[in-house]
Scaffold this motif. Structure first.
Motif, PDB file in Angstrom:
ATOM      1  N   THR A   1       0.848  -1.188   0.000  1.00 53.32           N
ATOM      2  CA  THR A   1       0.000   0.000   0.000  1.00 53.32           C
ATOM      3  C   THR A   1       0.886   1.242   0.000  1.00 53.32           C
ATOM      4  N   GLY A   2       0.432   2.278  -0.679  1.00 53.21           N
ATOM      5  CA  GLY A   2       1.201   3.515  -0.759  1.00 53.21           C
ATOM      6  C   GLY A   2       2.290   3.491  -1.812  1.00 53.21           C
ATOM      7  N   LEU A   3       2.383   2.382  -2.574  1.00 52.67           N
ATOM      8  CA  LEU A   3       3.470   2.247  -3.554  1.00 52.67           C
ATOM      9  C   LEU A   3       3.374   3.298  -4.658  1.00 52.67           C
ATOM     10  N   LYS A   4       2.157   3.539  -5.146  1.00 52.52           N
ATOM     11  CA  LYS A   4       2.000   4.480  -6.260  1.00 52.52           C
ATOM     12  C   LYS A   4       2.460   5.881  -5.862  1.00 52.52           C
ATOM     13  N   GLU A   5       2.007   6.344  -4.701  1.00 49.59           N
ATOM     14  CA  GLU A   5       2.372   7.689  -4.255  1.00 49.59           C
ATOM     15  C   GLU A   5       3.873   7.780  -3.977  1.00 49.59           C
ATOM     16  N   PHE A   6       4.419   6.732  -3.363  1.00 53.97           N
ATOM     17  CA  PHE A   6       5.839   6.733  -3.018  1.00 53.97           C
ATOM     18  C   PHE A   6       6.699   6.746  -4.278  1.00 53.97           C
ATOM     19  N   THR A   7       6.367   5.878  -5.240  1.00 54.12           N
ATOM     20  CA  THR A   7       7.182   5.796  -6.454  1.00 54.12           C
ATOM     21  C   THR A   7       6.989   7.009  -7.354  1.00 54.12           C
ATOM     22  N   SER A   8       5.848   7.674  -7.251  1.00 53.15           N
ATOM     23  CA  SER A   8       5.660   8.919  -8.013  1.00 53.15           C
ATOM     24  C   SER A   8       6.718   9.939  -7.606  1.00 53.15           C
ATOM     25  N   LYS A   9       7.010   9.983  -6.307  1.00 54.04           N
ATOM     26  CA  LYS A   9       8.053  10.892  -5.817  1.00 54.04           C
ATOM     27  C   LYS A   9       9.439  10.370  -6.198  1.00 54.04           C
ATOM     28  N   SER A  10       9.636   9.059  -6.066  1.00 56.24           N
ATOM     29  CA  SER A  10      10.941   8.470  -6.377  1.00 56.24           C
ATOM     30  C   SER A  10      11.318   8.681  -7.835  1.00 56.24           C
ATOM     31  N   PHE A  11      10.320   8.546  -8.726  1.00 56.98           N
ATOM     32  CA  PHE A  11      10.576   8.684 -10.158  1.00 56.98           C
ATOM     33  C   PHE A  11      10.305  10.101 -10.665  1.00 56.98           C
ATOM     34  N   SER A  12       9.892  10.985  -9.760  1.00 56.33           N
ATOM     35  CA  SER A  12       9.560  12.366 -10.146  1.00 56.33           C
ATOM     36  C   SER A  12       8.580  12.375 -11.310  1.00 56.33           C
ATOM     37  N   SER A  13       7.586  11.503 -11.225  1.00 61.26           N
ATOM     38  CA  SER A  13       6.606  11.389 -12.303  1.00 61.26           C
ATOM     39  C   SER A  13       5.206  11.278 -11.723  1.00 61.26           C
ATOM     40  N   GLU A  14       4.262  12.011 -12.324  1.00 59.89           N
ATOM     41  CA  GLU A  14       2.871  11.899 -11.884  1.00 59.89           C
ATOM     42  C   GLU A  14       2.163  10.762 -12.602  1.00 59.89           C
ATOM     43  N   PHE A  15       2.836  10.155 -13.576  1.00 60.27           N
ATOM     44  CA  PHE A  15       2.217   9.097 -14.362  1.00 60.27           C
ATOM     45  C   PHE A  15       2.754   7.730 -13.958  1.00 60.27           C
ATOM     46  N   VAL A  16       2.599   7.378 -12.694  1.00 57.12           N
ATOM     47  CA  VAL A  16       3.054   6.077 -12.203  1.00 57.12           C
ATOM     48  C   VAL A  16       1.838   5.202 -11.951  1.00 57.12           C
ATOM     49  N   SER A  17       1.889   3.971 -12.429  1.00 54.50           N
ATOM     50  CA  SER A  17       0.793   3.042 -12.183  1.00 54.50           C
ATOM     51  C   SER A  17       1.368   1.709 -11.729  1.00 54.50           C
ATOM     52  N   ILE A  18       0.541   0.934 -11.061  1.00 56.69           N
ATOM     53  CA  ILE A  18       0.962  -0.356 -10.526  1.00 56.69           C
ATOM     54  C   ILE A  18       0.221  -1.450 -11.272  1.00 56.69           C
ATOM     55  N   TYR A  19       0.951  -2.401 -11.824  1.00 57.06           N
ATOM     56  CA  TYR A  19       0.309  -3.486 -12.551  1.00 57.06           C
ATOM     57  C   TYR A  19      -0.372  -4.447 -11.586  1.00 57.06           C
ATOM     58  N   LYS A  20      -1.606  -4.789 -11.901  1.00 54.80           N
ATOM     59  CA  LYS A  20      -2.339  -5.820 -11.172  1.00 54.80           C
ATOM     60  C   LYS A  20      -2.967  -6.744 -12.207  1.00 54.80           C
ATOM     61  N   PRO A  21      -3.305  -7.978 -11.829  1.00 60.45           N
ATOM     62  CA  PRO A  21      -3.842  -8.915 -12.818  1.00 60.45           C
ATOM     63  C   PRO A  21      -5.053  -8.389 -13.574  1.00 60.45           C
ATOM     64  N   LEU A  22      -5.872  -7.589 -12.930  1.00 63.43           N
ATOM     65  CA  LEU A  22      -7.019  -6.997 -13.618  1.00 63.43           C
ATOM     66  C   LEU A  22      -6.943  -5.495 -13.450  1.00 63.43           C
ATOM     67  N   MET A  23      -6.846  -4.783 -14.545  1.00 59.25           N
ATOM     68  CA  MET A  23      -6.775  -3.332 -14.429  1.00 59.25           C
ATOM     69  C   MET A  23      -7.397  -2.669 -15.646  1.00 59.25           C
ATOM     70  N   PHE A  24      -7.846  -1.465 -15.432  1.00 60.66           N
ATOM     71  CA  PHE A  24      -8.265  -0.614 -16.528  1.00 60.66           C
ATOM     72  C   PHE A  24      -7.180   0.427 -16.748  1.00 60.66           C
ATOM     73  N   ILE A  25      -6.863   0.705 -17.976  1.00 61.71           N
ATOM     74  CA  ILE A  25      -6.009   1.842 -18.274  1.00 61.71           C
ATOM     75  C   ILE A  25      -6.934   2.909 -18.841  1.00 61.71           C
ATOM     76  N   ALA A  26      -7.100   3.976 -18.118  1.00 65.64           N
ATOM     77  CA  ALA A  26      -7.978   5.046 -18.564  1.00 65.64           C
ATOM     78  C   ALA A  26      -7.116   6.222 -18.971  1.00 65.64           C
ATOM     79  N   SER A  27      -7.180   6.614 -20.215  1.00 66.28           N
ATOM     80  CA  SER A  27      -6.311   7.701 -20.652  1.00 66.28           C
ATOM     81  C   SER A  27      -7.120   8.791 -21.340  1.00 66.28           C
ATOM     82  N   ASN A  28      -6.795  10.024 -21.027  1.00 63.68           N
ATOM     83  CA  ASN A  28      -7.320  11.132 -21.802  1.00 63.68           C
ATOM     84  C   ASN A  28      -6.138  12.000 -22.200  1.00 63.68           C
TER      85      ASN A  28
END
Length: 410
Positions: A322-349
């Motif tokens: 838990t908290g991986l997305k927020e933590f890695t967003s800071k680590s990678f200096s990127s707001e576009f960080v996502s975590i792969y899970k077996p079932l996911m939606f990729i929603a892009s605009n």
């Protein structure tokens, strides 16, 4: 009726694995999966032969060819080189022959010593005529005078390629394709829409971390480092003065990257004195590990200015923290960080790209309903039809609202 079967032979350090998957509609069903720990080529061939016999019995048919997947390591020596080649279009409109001719030019230029090309991936096309236009997909029938193609060529050691072919062919099979895990992992974890835009896959395995850059479905750059989940386990074991098994269990039960607690999770005896450790002590070690991985990845990505704004997909052994997305967003200096899970939606605009796992999808239903979805795609092994069968009716209503089956695009 012909069945859509994919059989992989995966060869890694010390092990060989045979997997058979059947694609039924948009579902992937595992038919067979077995592993043998051996480096003996005769035993590897025997294992492949026995596994294929079991698969043939299960499917009532005969597997004739397989896709070989080899581990990316020093011995494999994966190299990816980019080439830009241009030719005059034979007629006024681009044909597949024109594209093939450009690719042949790139292959002819790339003659690495001791290496052999295993994969050729066009990345981008430019057609020049009255005006110049760029395309992500093959511009068949587009009008122009010249065609330029950026091509990614992947090669591995000839010794490794010949070894892989030999042990498989000795089992009575042909090899339809040889890939490395650096090619396979991103394809399994990144949606088609994200790959088209460009995405960086960071896969933290048990012993190594693989960083792969993908643009327009092509793997254009990759590296791996000898830093994996086992290193985190060893660090916790050392700090907490406990066994590796205990350290692994502590990480599994208490590991997280958001705010922890001062709850005591482990106590050890140092002489006559008891020493206690809290969840925050554990989380601090996990955070240092993730930051270290990110630092290596950033150093690699930093070489390519155009890659710094790409989305990052995290997968592997730490994806459930838990908290991986927020933590890695800071680590990678990127707001576009996502975590792969077996079932996911990729929603892009046009402004963002975010990944919503099923649990988060339910919690955030009211928040996402108002967004402007240009594309919604799903990664295997689940489909929109699977969600239609769930008891959570509002999910089904939402899927109907955005277009149901026909909304899936590639």
């Amino acid at each position: 009726m012909q069945r859509n079967l994919i059989t992989n032979v995966k060869i890694s350090k010390g092990a060989i694995q045979v997997i058979c998957i059947e694609k039924i509609s948009t579902e992937l069903v595992e038919i067979f999966n077995d592993t043998k720990w051996t480096t003996n080529p005769l035993e590897q061939t025997r294992f492949i032969k026995d596994s294929i016999a079991r698969i043939n019995k299960a499917i009532g048919g005969k597997i004739k060819s397989v896709v070989a997947i080899v581990e990316s390591n020093k011995k494999t020596n994966l190299e990816i080189k980019m080439f830009n080649k241009e030719i005059a279009i034979a007629s006024s409109f681009v044909t597949q022959d024109d594209i093939n001719n450009v690719i042949k030019l790139a292959e002819a230029q790339y003659q690495p010593s001791g290496q052999e090309v295993i994969l050729v991936q066009p990345v981008r096309y430019v057609v020049s005529g009255i005006e110049k236009k760029s395309y992500n997909k093959a511009p068949i029938n587009k009008n122009g005078k010249k065609l330029k193609v950026k091509v990614a060529l992947s090669s591995i050691s000839k010794v490794v390629k010949n070894y892989v072919k030999e042990i498989i062919e000795n089992a009575g099979l042909s090899v339809s394709q040889i890939l490395t895990d650096a090619h396979v992992i991103p394809q399994a974890t990144i949606s088609n829409s994200a790959i088209a835009e460009g995405a960086i896959s960071v896969h933290i395995g048990m012993k190594r971390t693989y960083v792969t850059v993908n643009v327009n479905s092509a793997t254009i750059s990759t590296f791996n480092l000898p830093l994996g989940f086992i290193n985190l386990v060893e660090k916790v074991s050392e700090y907490f003065e406990c066994s590796l098994e205990t350290a692994r269990n502590l990480i599994k039960v208490y590991g997280k990257l958001d705010k922890g607690s001062d709850e005591i999770i482990f106590t050890t005896q140092k002489g006559l004195k008891s020493v206690s450790f809290t969840q925050n002590n554990l989380n601090s070690i996990i955070g240092q590990f993730v930051n270290r991985v990110a630092a290596y990845a950033q150093a690699f990505i930093g070489k390519h200015e155009s890659l710094k704004k790409l989305s990052v997909v995290i997968s592997g052994e730490i994806k459930n923290f838990t908290g991986l997305k927020e933590f890695t967003s800071k680590s990678f200096s990127s707001e576009f960080v996502s975590i792969y899970k077996p079932l996911m939606f990729i929603a892009s605009n046009t402004k963002n790209l975010e990944t919503i796992g099923t649990e988060e999808f339910i919690r955030r239903y009211d928040k996402v309903i108002g967004k402007d979805f240009n594309t919604i795609v799903m990664t295997n092994p689940n489909t929109i039809d699977t969600l239609r069968k769930t008891k959570t009716s509002f999910i089904a209503r939402f899927i109907n609202k955005i277009g149901g089956k026909n909304v899936r695009t590639t």
